[in-house]
Design a protein around this motif. Structure first.
Motif, PDB file in Angstrom:
ATOM      1  N   SER A 289      24.994  -2.842  44.571  1.00  0.00           N
ATOM      2  CA  SER A 289      25.816  -3.672  43.708  1.00  0.00           C
ATOM      3  C   SER A 289      24.773  -4.561  42.831  1.00  0.00           C
ATOM      4  CB  SER A 289      26.369  -4.977  44.352  1.00  0.00           C
ATOM      5  OG  SER A 289      25.833  -5.861  45.053  1.00  0.00           O
ATOM      6  N   ALA A 290      23.519  -4.342  42.525  1.00  0.00           N
ATOM      7  CA  ALA A 290      22.572  -5.155  41.862  1.00  0.00           C
ATOM      8  C   ALA A 290      22.720  -4.761  40.347  1.00  0.00           C
ATOM      9  CB  ALA A 290      21.213  -4.885  42.298  1.00  0.00           C
ATOM     10  N   ALA A 291      23.024  -3.457  40.136  1.00  0.00           N
ATOM     11  CA  ALA A 291      23.270  -2.866  38.890  1.00  0.00           C
ATOM     12  C   ALA A 291      24.637  -3.320  38.264  1.00  0.00           C
ATOM     13  CB  ALA A 291      22.942  -1.522  38.649  1.00  0.00           C
ATOM     14  N   GLY A 292      25.663  -3.780  38.868  1.00  0.00           N
ATOM     15  CA  GLY A 292      26.878  -4.175  38.369  1.00  0.00           C
ATOM     16  C   GLY A 292      27.801  -2.893  38.654  1.00  0.00           C
ATOM     17  N   ALA A 293      29.064  -3.118  37.923  1.00  0.00           N
ATOM     18  CA  ALA A 293      29.976  -1.949  37.711  1.00  0.00           C
ATOM     19  C   ALA A 293      29.552  -0.645  37.188  1.00  0.00           C
ATOM     20  CB  ALA A 293      31.476  -2.357  37.170  1.00  0.00           C
ATOM     21  N   ARG A 294      30.213   0.268  37.563  1.00  0.00           N
ATOM     22  CA  ARG A 294      29.580   1.542  36.862  1.00  0.00           C
ATOM     23  C   ARG A 294      30.832   2.186  36.178  1.00  0.00           C
ATOM     24  NH1 ARG A 294      24.794   3.473  37.928  1.00  0.00           N
ATOM     25  NH2 ARG A 294      25.463   5.860  37.867  1.00  0.00           N
ATOM     26  N   THR A 295      30.407   2.837  35.159  1.00  0.00           N
ATOM     27  CA  THR A 295      31.571   3.809  34.421  1.00  0.00           C
ATOM     28  C   THR A 295      31.164   5.218  34.413  1.00  0.00           C
ATOM     29  OG1 THR A 295      32.306   1.867  33.406  1.00  0.00           O
ATOM     30  CG2 THR A 295      32.848   4.042  32.595  1.00  0.00           C
ATOM     31  N   LEU A 296      31.865   6.189  34.801  1.00  0.00           N
ATOM     32  CA  LEU A 296      31.642   7.547  35.031  1.00  0.00           C
ATOM     33  C   LEU A 296      32.605   8.320  34.066  1.00  0.00           C
ATOM     34  CD1 LEU A 296      30.623   7.849  38.601  1.00  0.00           C
ATOM     35  CD2 LEU A 296      29.093   7.339  36.949  1.00  0.00           C
ATOM     36  N   ALA A 297      31.940   9.114  33.082  1.00  0.00           N
ATOM     37  CA  ALA A 297      32.896   9.893  32.466  1.00  0.00           C
ATOM     38  C   ALA A 297      33.227  11.226  33.140  1.00  0.00           C
ATOM     39  CB  ALA A 297      32.463  10.292  31.008  1.00  0.00           C
ATOM     40  N   VAL A 298      34.478  11.580  33.016  1.00  0.00           N
ATOM     41  CA  VAL A 298      34.739  12.855  33.591  1.00  0.00           C
ATOM     42  C   VAL A 298      33.976  14.041  33.392  1.00  0.00           C
ATOM     43  CG1 VAL A 298      36.630  14.526  34.096  1.00  0.00           C
ATOM     44  CG2 VAL A 298      37.202  12.256  34.366  1.00  0.00           C
ATOM     45  N   THR A 299      33.700  14.037  32.325  1.00  0.00           N
ATOM     46  CA  THR A 299      32.627  15.134  31.469  1.00  0.00           C
ATOM     47  C   THR A 299      31.260  15.030  32.175  1.00  0.00           C
ATOM     48  OG1 THR A 299      32.037  13.571  29.584  1.00  0.00           O
ATOM     49  CG2 THR A 299      34.026  15.204  29.322  1.00  0.00           C
ATOM     50  N   ASP A 300      31.026  13.936  32.706  1.00  0.00           N
ATOM     51  CA  ASP A 300      29.599  13.920  33.332  1.00  0.00           C
ATOM     52  C   ASP A 300      29.614  14.379  34.780  1.00  0.00           C
ATOM     53  OD1 ASP A 300      28.442  13.073  30.935  1.00  0.00           O
ATOM     54  OD2 ASP A 300      28.712  10.929  31.454  1.00  0.00           O
ATOM     55  N   LEU A 301      31.013  14.468  35.360  1.00  0.00           N
ATOM     56  CA  LEU A 301      31.130  14.500  36.800  1.00  0.00           C
ATOM     57  C   LEU A 301      31.060  16.239  37.030  1.00  0.00           C
ATOM     58  CD1 LEU A 301      33.799  11.946  37.780  1.00  0.00           C
ATOM     59  CD2 LEU A 301      31.405  11.818  37.934  1.00  0.00           C
ATOM     60  N   VAL A 302      30.760  16.390  38.451  1.00  0.00           N
ATOM     61  CA  VAL A 302      30.456  17.845  38.928  1.00  0.00           C
ATOM     62  C   VAL A 302      31.478  18.188  39.940  1.00  0.00           C
ATOM     63  CG1 VAL A 302      28.543  18.591  37.526  1.00  0.00           C
ATOM     64  CG2 VAL A 302      28.193  17.651  39.937  1.00  0.00           C
ATOM     65  N   GLY A 303      31.744  16.956  40.716  1.00  0.00           N
ATOM     66  CA  GLY A 303      32.639  17.140  42.087  1.00  0.00           C
ATOM     67  C   GLY A 303      32.891  15.557  42.298  1.00  0.00           C
ATOM     68  N   VAL A 304      34.045  15.630  43.260  1.00  0.00           N
ATOM     69  CA  VAL A 304      34.026  14.400  43.841  1.00  0.00           C
ATOM     70  C   VAL A 304      34.848  14.847  45.459  1.00  0.00           C
ATOM     71  CG1 VAL A 304      36.603  14.715  43.098  1.00  0.00           C
ATOM     72  CG2 VAL A 304      35.843  12.518  43.899  1.00  0.00           C
ATOM     73  N   GLU A 305      34.447  13.887  46.254  1.00  0.00           N
ATOM     74  CA  GLU A 305      34.560  14.216  47.697  1.00  0.00           C
ATOM     75  C   GLU A 305      35.239  12.975  48.416  1.00  0.00           C
ATOM     76  OE1 GLU A 305      31.944  15.897  51.551  1.00  0.00           O
ATOM     77  OE2 GLU A 305      30.877  14.962  49.848  1.00  0.00           O
ATOM     78  N   TRP A 306      36.246  13.238  49.326  1.00  0.00           N
ATOM     79  CA  TRP A 306      36.833  12.066  49.948  1.00  0.00           C
ATOM     80  C   TRP A 306      36.683  12.484  51.346  1.00  0.00           C
ATOM     81  CZ3 TRP A 306      41.262  12.186  53.094  1.00  0.00           C
ATOM     82  CH2 TRP A 306      41.539  11.155  53.735  1.00  0.00           C
ATOM     83  N   ARG A 307      36.548  11.315  52.215  1.00  0.00           N
ATOM     84  CA  ARG A 307      36.385  11.713  53.730  1.00  0.00           C
ATOM     85  C   ARG A 307      37.032  10.380  54.284  1.00  0.00           C
ATOM     86  NH1 ARG A 307      33.519  15.861  56.134  1.00  0.00           N
ATOM     87  NH2 ARG A 307      32.262  17.136  54.695  1.00  0.00           N
ATOM     88  N   PRO A 308      37.793  10.532  55.123  1.00  0.00           N
ATOM     89  CA  PRO A 308      38.354   9.403  55.978  1.00  0.00           C
ATOM     90  C   PRO A 308      37.232   8.960  57.148  1.00  0.00           C
ATOM     91  CG  PRO A 308      39.322  11.306  56.737  1.00  0.00           C
ATOM     92  CD  PRO A 308      38.515  11.738  55.520  1.00  0.00           C
ATOM     93  N   SER A 309      37.359   7.629  57.747  1.00  0.00           N
ATOM     94  CA  SER A 309      36.473   7.499  58.803  1.00  0.00           C
ATOM     95  C   SER A 309      36.809   8.038  59.872  1.00  0.00           C
ATOM     96  CB  SER A 309      36.535   5.751  59.034  1.00  0.00           C
ATOM     97  OG  SER A 309      37.856   5.426  59.079  1.00  0.00           O
ATOM     98  N   ALA A 310      35.974   8.495  60.701  1.00  0.00           N
ATOM     99  CA  ALA A 310      36.275   9.135  62.038  1.00  0.00           C
ATOM    100  C   ALA A 310      35.438   8.412  63.144  1.00  0.00           C
ATOM    101  CB  ALA A 310      35.992  10.645  62.003  1.00  0.00           C
ATOM    102  N   GLY A 311      35.894   7.868  64.013  1.00  0.00           N
ATOM    103  CA  GLY A 311      35.222   7.222  65.227  1.00  0.00           C
ATOM    104  C   GLY A 311      34.507   6.216  64.740  1.00  0.00           C
ATOM    105  N   LEU A 312      33.176   6.278  64.894  1.00  0.00           N
ATOM    106  CA  LEU A 312      32.221   5.152  64.574  1.00  0.00           C
ATOM    107  C   LEU A 312      31.479   5.504  63.229  1.00  0.00           C
ATOM    108  CD1 LEU A 312      30.294   4.456  67.824  1.00  0.00           C
ATOM    109  CD2 LEU A 312      32.339   3.352  66.831  1.00  0.00           C
ATOM    110  N   GLU A 313      32.043   6.499  62.578  1.00  0.00           N
ATOM    111  CA  GLU A 313      31.448   7.181  61.232  1.00  0.00           C
ATOM    112  C   GLU A 313      32.206   6.684  59.985  1.00  0.00           C
ATOM    113  OE1 GLU A 313      30.080  11.143  59.005  1.00  0.00           O
ATOM    114  OE2 GLU A 313      30.706  11.202  61.000  1.00  0.00           O
ATOM    115  N   ASN A 314      31.848   5.980  59.258  1.00  0.00           N
ATOM    116  CA  ASN A 314      32.667   5.243  58.321  1.00  0.00           C
ATOM    117  C   ASN A 314      32.941   6.436  56.984  1.00  0.00           C
ATOM    118  OD1 ASN A 314      32.650   2.588  59.076  1.00  0.00           O
ATOM    119  ND2 ASN A 314      30.612   2.381  57.764  1.00  0.00           N
TER     120      ASN A 314
END
Length: 292
Positions: free
Chosen positions: A159-184
């Motif tokens: 968090s030291a650098a503060g909030a981040r803004t990412l343009a879609v044109t700079d992204l190559v992917g997005v990944e979502w994973r739910p927590s499972a067991g003891l793994e966040n």
């Protein structure tokens, strides 16, 4: 038109598309309520099924691979309660569910909808703007930019650098994973020319998720972003060398004629098996003969 109304939701099929509306029952999850109504074009479907149980059954839609950015972003990790393409059915509505399945299957058959993967999204993804607070931060998306903001539980190194803004044109992917067991779990945005192996806890392009109620809502953000990224199939598509125009046209004509003959045989088999009525068979056969 076919329609089935249950506590968990209402499904309506008008011949061209399915309209899936979540119910208002208290047991309907936050994810499906937030996602809202979905309109699935017939061409995005690979199949439909109905599974009967002693006390209740379940309708399931199977979409063609690559048709829905939500399914791509979640990778089959949504729970049954969050999956918008499943509908619990009470035992006294089994007949309605079977009729619904027959109507959709007949439409898929008559429209000759293939079940193979697609190379472009056929659903638009969740509506924007979106903003979800979960885990150690908030992810907001307006259709062009992702904004990540941190809370008091975020690691200082992140968090030291503060909030981040990412343009879609700079992204190559997005990944979502739910927590499972003891793994966040996490939602991670991959930025072009900035690979990282840092855990989500320390990655400034990720929000770490701890298994709480709002975690699945981050999948909506992931899907909305995914819908605006290049389709994965388009990135890997390698086109073979094309034959000379004369050979190409001849081959296409031969392939098309053989496909129509196969189609006639399939329709005949379905008619003999009782899947198609005499009227449905006559209409489908006439449509194929016209194309020949």
């Amino acid at each position: 038109m076919a329609e089935i109304i249950q506590k968990d939701g209402t499904w309506i099929f008008d011949g061209d598309a399915l309209r899936l509306t979540p119910g208002r029952d208290k047991n309907v999850g936050l994810f499906r309520k937030t996602l809202g109504e979905l309109v699935v074009p017939l061409g995005a479907l690979a199949g439909v099924s109905f599974e009967q149980g002693r006390k209740s059954g379940r309708l399931r839609l199977r979409l063609r691979d690559g048709a829905d950015p939500l399914l791509h972003a979640t990778g089959g990790r949504l729970t049954e309660g969050d999956d918008p393409y499943q509908l619990p059915v009470e035992s006294d509505r089994y007949g309605v569910a079977e009729y619904f399945v027959d109507e959709v299957r007949n439409a898929l058959l008559l429209d000759e909808v293939p079940a193979d993967p697609v190379d472009a999204y056929l659903l638009p993804g969740p509506a924007v703007p979106l903003s979800v607070s979960a885990g150690d931060g908030t992810a907001s998306f307006d259709g062009e930019r992702v904004r990540l903001e941190w809370n008091w539980k975020t690691e200082d190194a992140k968090s030291a650098a503060g909030a981040r803004t990412l343009a879609v044109t700079d992204l190559v992917g997005v990944e979502w994973r739910p927590s499972a067991g003891l793994e966040n779990g996490y939602i991670r945005f991959s930025v072009r020319n900035a690979p990282t192996k840092a855990p989500p806890k320390y990655d400034p392009n990720s929000v770490e998720l701890w298994g709480f109620k709002k975690d699945p809502l981050m999948a909506l953000v992931a899907a909305a972003v995914q819908a605006r990224l290049p389709h994965p199939a388009a990135e890997t598509d390698v086109r073979p060398e094309q034959p000379a125009p004369e050979r190409q046209l001849t081959a296409a004509a031969e392939d098309g004629h053989d496909a129509l003959l196969r189609r006639l045989r399939e329709l005949g088999e379905l008619h003999r098996d009782g899947v198609l009525t005499d009227e449905e068979f006559a209409m489908a056969k006439q449509a194929v003969l016209k194309r020949m």
